[in-house]
Design an enzyme around this catalytic site. Sequence first.
Site, short mmCIF file in Angstrom:
data_model
loop_
_atom_site.label_atom_id
_atom_site.label_comp_id
_atom_site.label_asym_id
_atom_site.label_seq_id
_atom_site.Cartn_x
_atom_site.Cartn_y
_atom_site.Cartn_z
N ARG A 16 9.01 112.54 22.62
CA ARG A 16 8.49 113.69 21.87
C ARG A 16 7.45 114.50 22.64
O ARG A 16 7.03 115.56 22.18
CB ARG A 16 7.93 113.23 20.51
CG ARG A 16 6.72 112.35 20.59
CD ARG A 16 6.39 111.72 19.24
NE ARG A 16 5.36 112.42 18.52
CZ ARG A 16 4.73 111.93 17.46
NH1 ARG A 16 5.07 110.74 16.98
NH2 ARG A 16 3.82 112.60 16.84
N HIS A 74 0.75 114.88 19.60
CA HIS A 74 -0.44 114.90 18.75
C HIS A 74 -1.41 116.01 19.16
O HIS A 74 -2.23 116.44 18.36
CB HIS A 74 -1.11 113.53 18.72
CG HIS A 74 -0.32 112.57 17.88
ND1 HIS A 74 0.51 111.62 18.42
CD2 HIS A 74 -0.21 112.47 16.54
CE1 HIS A 74 1.10 110.97 17.43
NE2 HIS A 74 0.69 111.45 16.29
N ARG A 125 -4.37 110.54 9.26
CA ARG A 125 -4.21 109.86 10.57
C ARG A 125 -5.58 109.31 10.96
O ARG A 125 -6.43 110.06 11.46
CB ARG A 125 -3.75 110.85 11.63
CG ARG A 125 -2.29 111.28 11.52
CD ARG A 125 -1.90 112.14 12.72
NE ARG A 125 -0.47 112.34 12.79
CZ ARG A 125 0.17 113.40 12.27
NH1 ARG A 125 -0.50 114.32 11.63
NH2 ARG A 125 1.47 113.51 12.39
N ARG A 146 -3.12 106.18 6.34
CA ARG A 146 -2.25 105.44 7.23
C ARG A 146 -3.11 104.55 8.11
O ARG A 146 -4.09 105.04 8.70
CB ARG A 146 -1.44 106.39 8.12
CG ARG A 146 -0.67 105.59 9.15
CD ARG A 146 0.15 106.39 10.05
NE ARG A 146 -0.62 107.13 11.04
CZ ARG A 146 -0.07 108.02 11.84
NH1 ARG A 146 1.21 108.27 11.76
NH2 ARG A 146 -0.79 108.68 12.73
N ASN A 170 8.69 112.74 13.18
CA ASN A 170 8.34 112.96 14.59
C ASN A 170 8.82 111.79 15.44
O ASN A 170 9.43 111.97 16.49
CB ASN A 170 6.82 113.09 14.75
CG ASN A 170 6.25 114.20 13.89
OD1 ASN A 170 6.97 115.10 13.50
ND2 ASN A 170 4.97 114.11 13.59
N ASP A 171 8.51 110.60 14.96
CA ASP A 171 8.95 109.42 15.70
C ASP A 171 10.40 109.08 15.41
O ASP A 171 11.13 108.65 16.32
CB ASP A 171 8.05 108.22 15.36
CG ASP A 171 6.76 108.28 16.16
OD1 ASP A 171 6.82 108.60 17.35
OD2 ASP A 171 5.69 108.03 15.57
C1 PEP Z 1 5.65 110.85 12.49
O1 PEP Z 1 5.98 110.10 13.42
O2 PEP Z 1 6.41 111.69 11.98
C2 PEP Z 1 4.29 110.79 11.95
C3 PEP Z 1 3.96 111.47 10.88
O3 PEP Z 1 3.38 110.05 12.65
P1 PEP Z 1 2.70 110.56 14.01
O4 PEP Z 1 3.10 111.99 14.22
O5 PEP Z 1 1.22 110.45 13.84
O6 PEP Z 1 3.25 109.63 15.01
MG MG Z 2 4.67 108.46 13.88
#
Ligand code: PEP
Ligand code: MG
Length: 592
Positions: A476, A200, A307, A343, A465-466
């Site tokens: 990550r 992040h 976010r 979200r 991402n997750d």
């Molecule tokens: C993700 O996980 O791709 C996502 C958009 O959420 P974040 O990056 O805030 O975990």
């Molecule tokens: Mg995520």
Amino acid sequence: MSEHARSGEKILRGIAVSGGVCRGKILLLSKAREAVPRLQISEPGLPLEIQRLEQALTRTRQQLLEVQRKVNEAMGAKDASIFDAHLLVLEDPTLIDEVTRVIQQQKINAEYAFQQVAEKYGATLSAMDDEYLRERAADMRDVTSRVLDNLLGRTDETDLGRLEEPCIIISYDLSPSTTALLDRKKVLGFGTDVGSKTSHTAIMARSLQIPAVVGLHDASKQLKTGQYVLLDGYNGLVVLSPTDQTLFEYGQLVRKQVNLQEKLQDIRDEPAISLDGVRVTLSANIEQAADAENVRACGAEGVGLFRTEYLYLNRETLPTEEEQFQAYRKVAAALKPHPVLIRTLDLGGDKFISHLWMPQELNPFLGWRAIRFCLQERDIFRAQLRAILRAAVEGNIKMMYPMISGLDELTQANALLEECKQQLQAEKIPFGEILEIGAMIEIPSAVLTADSLAKRVKFFSIGTNDLIQYSLAVDRLNEKIAHLYEPTHPAIVRLIRATIEAGQRNGIWVGVCGEMAGDPTMVPLLLGMGVDELSVAVSAVPQIKFLIRRLKISEARELAEFALNCESGSEILARSQALAQRIAPGLFENQN
Ligand code: PEP
Ligand code: MG
């Protein structure tokens, strides 16, 4: 531009996470958080250690009073009073006497003695049954790290708000919340030893459009405050003492980028439509309400991921329902009739608030995070749901839950939402029907149960991402295994396709809001697999639109067909790169 160091200069290599080039003097923030050294001190040196301890305590006290004054000005006395607890820790005679005793008896340095004693106190407090005392452990942690920063001569992160001249920050790490506070006029760019593209911190750097390189290994040990460097956020390089030739080449690169930006600006108000007429919804990811202005300016069709965590960070109390309502309302009203997809709170992982009791966990990304946290901390969740419902009167608000692992969580969250609606109705407070409720798909178990979820929601948004970190078991944040974090891994391609198929079978739309959607190389693959919406960083919107407008979906489908049958991630990547670079070569000119 050369990737090879010329004589007199030195190149440090890391991971490029936020585009742009800057040059200037370094401000070294924190070195690797290596263990605090234990030094044996001779008898005559002991008074000096005690004096250093006293000075560090005084300095910390001054810093805390300053923070308290600012919070008082900005948010009022109630929020500022939280720091009273921190100040009390600093003045605790038992703690200070014990540290002094340890210095004298063990004949050791002040920082080691302080850390030892503070850790012991913190551990005792954490283990208490009493919630109030447990919360004091967080105060203890905060104060300890401030005192240690002062003893070790590390720059206090709160000093970042008071920078006098422009600089490039080099640090072992930066938290997402600290990154959010960086002043773009003073911070030209930053580099960190650790981190990766989808942390992040990196996402925030792109959002603020600050050039950044992470994963620089031991840059914070090699570099010093005041040294002159060039930071290349396109290729992940930090060049110490760049030669004139290097500076000249980078000057040319920057000019090319300016020309490209002008070209991209020309299509800002055009739709994201492919050469063969397929319309794609291109929306933006935002982190704060103030970003709404940038959404219009970049040519996105609303927000595909708000976010909301950042509303909760960098403060000492939780945001009230009213405060949140104002923030959501502002964004919805500014972007009406375009949708704003909020979200719900995704705290945990790499985003923490110290004043809430969020224990340090061994595996925070697998821990008390996102919807799991909200379903337990129901008062916090309720306040957010009520704020979102109320803001929905003002515009086109959609809402989605993060980290859904299966049907139970979705059912529980929706039940709480219903309860909030009934409450608002009973209280005669106006609220809007949120027409679309969605689920983020970011855990493999959600993909495997996607049909059940799809029957109960109006859309899916894939959080790649997750999804990638959980499917490939690759943290990550960890730069040491960043090479294993592979968006084109055949398993990932198939998981994305399976999600889209479940969406199509159940008649709901499917978007992607992870960083993969903002990577021009990945866009043809995603669209070829049938993604309906892409939500990307504001800074990436123009280039993604440019690429879509040069793409034939028929070609993208051929690429997807190949990828779904391919056994090698690197082959899928190579094909994806070949297609993207052929149709939009201008987007790749900043790469070595
Ligand atoms: C993700 O996980 O791709 C996502 C958009 O959420 P974040 O990056 O805030 O975990
Ligand atoms: Mg995520």
